[in-house]
Design an enzyme around this catalytic site. Structure first.
Site, mmCIF file in Angstrom:
data_model
loop_
_atom_site.group_PDB
_atom_site.id
_atom_site.type_symbol
_atom_site.label_atom_id
_atom_site.label_comp_id
_atom_site.label_asym_id
_atom_site.label_seq_id
_atom_site.Cartn_x
_atom_site.Cartn_y
_atom_site.Cartn_z
ATOM 1 N N LYS A 76 8.504 28.258 11.989
ATOM 2 C CA LYS A 76 7.786 27.788 13.178
ATOM 3 C C LYS A 76 8.503 28.299 14.425
ATOM 4 O O LYS A 76 9.728 28.489 14.411
ATOM 5 C CB LYS A 76 7.756 26.254 13.147
ATOM 6 N N SER A 151 1.340 19.822 14.639
ATOM 7 C CA SER A 151 1.594 20.966 15.482
ATOM 8 C C SER A 151 2.002 22.236 14.717
ATOM 9 O O SER A 151 1.894 23.330 15.269
ATOM 10 C CB SER A 151 2.702 20.633 16.484
ATOM 11 N N SER A 175 3.380 16.411 12.040
ATOM 12 C CA SER A 175 3.114 17.825 12.326
ATOM 13 C C SER A 175 3.257 18.760 11.137
ATOM 14 O O SER A 175 2.958 19.943 11.254
ATOM 15 C CB SER A 175 4.037 18.309 13.444
#
Lengths: 473, 113
Positions: A76, A151, A175
């Site tokens: 990420k 997310s 997330s």
């Protein structure tokens, strides 16, 4: 044999047995990323990936056999990888280069992983749809018009579309699990403190954890084994011993008891996930697993508690982004106050600003006791409730999401609409316990749904055992 | 609001008052100042509207009747290392991200008028 469909464990075995080499493996995954560019899951392919693969091939020829030897990984965009851009999908950090390795990156590199790219996310990990990225939305791998969740939406989409067997994400309120559920894969949020947060851009430090996306249980367990453990750079990382999770994944089905919170059963009435959870309970019982109704009376308060604690911590953590040290500085700024204000106003996106404002509100004089302190008190109570519940059962289950992935743009009008998406996942972050979202069932549009398996603190192995049992049935 | 329905379904020893937090523009402006953020008139208006529903959410906590102790302790916390001097990242590397640098220092506009 299609390389990109192999699991991480299979890739490593084939590389060590010389059936494949790292160069062709990385090549195959890079092509897969390029083929699926339109999903906007990966922000950057690291240009040294092939070079690293060649280096690793040489090392392996000399006898190296790390636990992730030759396994391509995507991280990420808020995880530091030395010398690479880490932008948190924010305009503000577009050019920011990581000046050291995060502990998780250090650990996976040591075991022979090849980090091939960084994944799109909601700006500063704030959001549940990846629509808040400054670099465009990521699309759902199964329905282009829908969100992948967030997310960590880019990481989830990448794993679901075989761009890598394992991706790393981060969790503060769901997330990892929510996008895993929307994309039909496995997503783990470990116990708070299980994995070091060193080198991860902080959102809400007391809730943040690194999470793991995979397409099967064993790859997930392998990754946790590699990245878990105490780290002297993170005083909140735990010294509880790390297990070799894959050594014993056999569930003794007749001995375990799965708790179903009565309050959850009430809450999901008429929600799209209702039937699926009931099917899941049925499925467990048919396979000889005992289920039991339990009570978690304050479970509904987790969501509002979360939306006080998380913005409060975010507002403090994001104070460092001021246009002075490592973010873009506004060209309009003429004095120091303007450097702060203009840079932050130009750099942060709308959702980030909203949470900073909310955080400052709940922390401001006159409101601190009523909101922040009260939320901390509630959190303490909720933790006690989970502790008590785990005296009666080994696992707690609940849906991961209210329903299937929603359409892009459908929830951007009212922020609270999107916040509600996190209602089932924030529970584990507030309680600090581990939770794995397991793909189970489909919704009315044929898109995947997920069920969370939660365990008491540091019971990741037990969670994997039940997940493996479900995977096999 | 849908959200209220969600909560009305439960039988719990918690009382909710949905007065619905209101916030005037002046308060929003004050918050923006604390946050070191600037908003246009339009943005301020839209924030005021959004804050109403955000405060409704936050007020559920404010109005929850709950006692008990507060614990700031995490699951397993404060494993501090020995206080020994160690190498840290080089200054030049850390300064690479700064917008403006001179003599190993970050340049900012004058702070004294």
């Amino acid at each position: 044999m299609e390389i990109v469909k192999l699991s991480a464990i299979e890739i490593r075995e084939k590389i060590l047995s010389k059936e494949l080499n790292c160069t062709e493996v990385v090549q195959a995954f890079l092509e897969q990323i390029k083929k699926n560019e339109k999903y906007n899951a990966v922000l950057e392919i690291f240009d040294d990936a092939m070079e690293k693969a060649r280096e690793l091939d040489e090392k392996i020829a000399k006898g190296f056999s790390g636990k992730l030897a030759g396994v391509p990984i995507i991280i990420k965009d808020n995880i530091f990888y030395d010398g690479k851009i880490c932008s948190c999908s924010s305009k503000f950090m577009e050019k920011h280069v990581a000046s050291y390795n995060s502990t998780v990156v250090e650990k996976i590199l040591k075991e022979g992983a090849i980090i091939i790219g960084r994944a799109n996310m909601d700006e500063f990990a704030m959001g549940s749809s990846t629509e808040n990225s400054a670099f465009g939305v990521t699309h759902n791998p199964l329905d282009f018009d829908r969100v992948p969740g967030g997310s960590s939406g880019g990481s989830a989409c990448a794993v679901a579309l075989n761009m890598c067997p394992i991706a790393l994400g981060t969790e503060t309120g769901g997330s990892v699990r929510q996008p895993a559920s929307f994309c039909g894969i496995y997503g783990l949020k470990p116990t708070y403190g299980r994995i070091s947060r060193y080198g991860i851009v902080a959102y809400a430090s007391s809730l943040d954890q690194v999470g793991i996306f995979t397409r099967n249980v064993e790859d997930n367990a392998l990754m946790l084994e590699v990245i878990a453990g105490h780290d002297e750079h993170d005083s909140t990382s735990s010294s509880v011993a790390v297990e070799n999770y894959n050594d014993n994944l056999k569930l003794q089905a007749e001995k375990v008891c799965v708790g179903v919170p009565e309050e959850i059963l009430k809450m999901i009435k008429n929600m799209p996930c209702e039937k699926n959870l009931l099917n899941f309970i049925d499925f467990l019982e048919k396979n000889g697993i005992k289920t039991k109704k339990i009570s978690l009376k304050d479970i509904e308060l987790c969501l509002p508690t979360y939306y006080i604690l998380a913005p409060a911590e975010a507002t403090s953590n994001l104070a460092r982004f001021d246009g002075v040290k490592y973010t873009t500085r506004s060209e309009k700024a003429k004095n120091l106050q303007e450097v702060y204000k203009e840079s932050r106003s130009e750099g942060f996106g709308k959702e980030v600003k909203r949470r900073i404002m909310l955080g400052n509100f709940v922390l401001s004089s006159g409101y601190y006791d009523a909101y922040y302190k009260k939320a901390k008190r509630l959190q303490s109570e909720i933790r006690k409730e989970f502790k008590r519940a785990f005296l009666e059962c080994d696992y707690i289950i609940m849906p991961t999401t209210i329903g299937e992935a929603f359409k892009i743009g459908s929830k951007s009008q009212n922020p609270v609409d999107t916040y509600k998406e996190d209602i089932f996942t924030v529970t584990a972050n507030i309680a600090g316990i581990p939770s794995l979202s397991v793909p189970f069932g489909k919704g009315e549009n044929g898109l995947p749904l997920g069920v969370q398996i939660m365990g008491d603190v540091f019971k990741e192995r037990e969670i994997y055992q039940l997940a493996k049992f479900i995977e096999e049935k | 609001m849908q959200f209220k329905l969600l909560f009305h379904r439960s039988k719990k020893p918690v009382v909710f008052y949905f007065k619905g937090g209101e916030m005037d523009k002046k308060e929003i402006e004050h918050l923006a100042e604390l946050s070191k953020l600037e908003f246009s008139e339009e943005e301020l208006e839209s924030f005021a509207g959004e804050f109403k529903s955000l405060l409704e959410l936050a007020d559920i906590v404010k109005n929850a009747e709950i006692g008990g102790e507060i614990s700031y302790k995490s699951v397993d916390m404060n494993n501090l290392r020995e206080d020994e001097p160690k190498e840290s990242a080089p200054v030049e590397t850390l300064l690479e991200n700064a917008p403006q640098v001179k003599n190993d220092c970050i340049v900012v506009p004058r702070i004294m008028e």
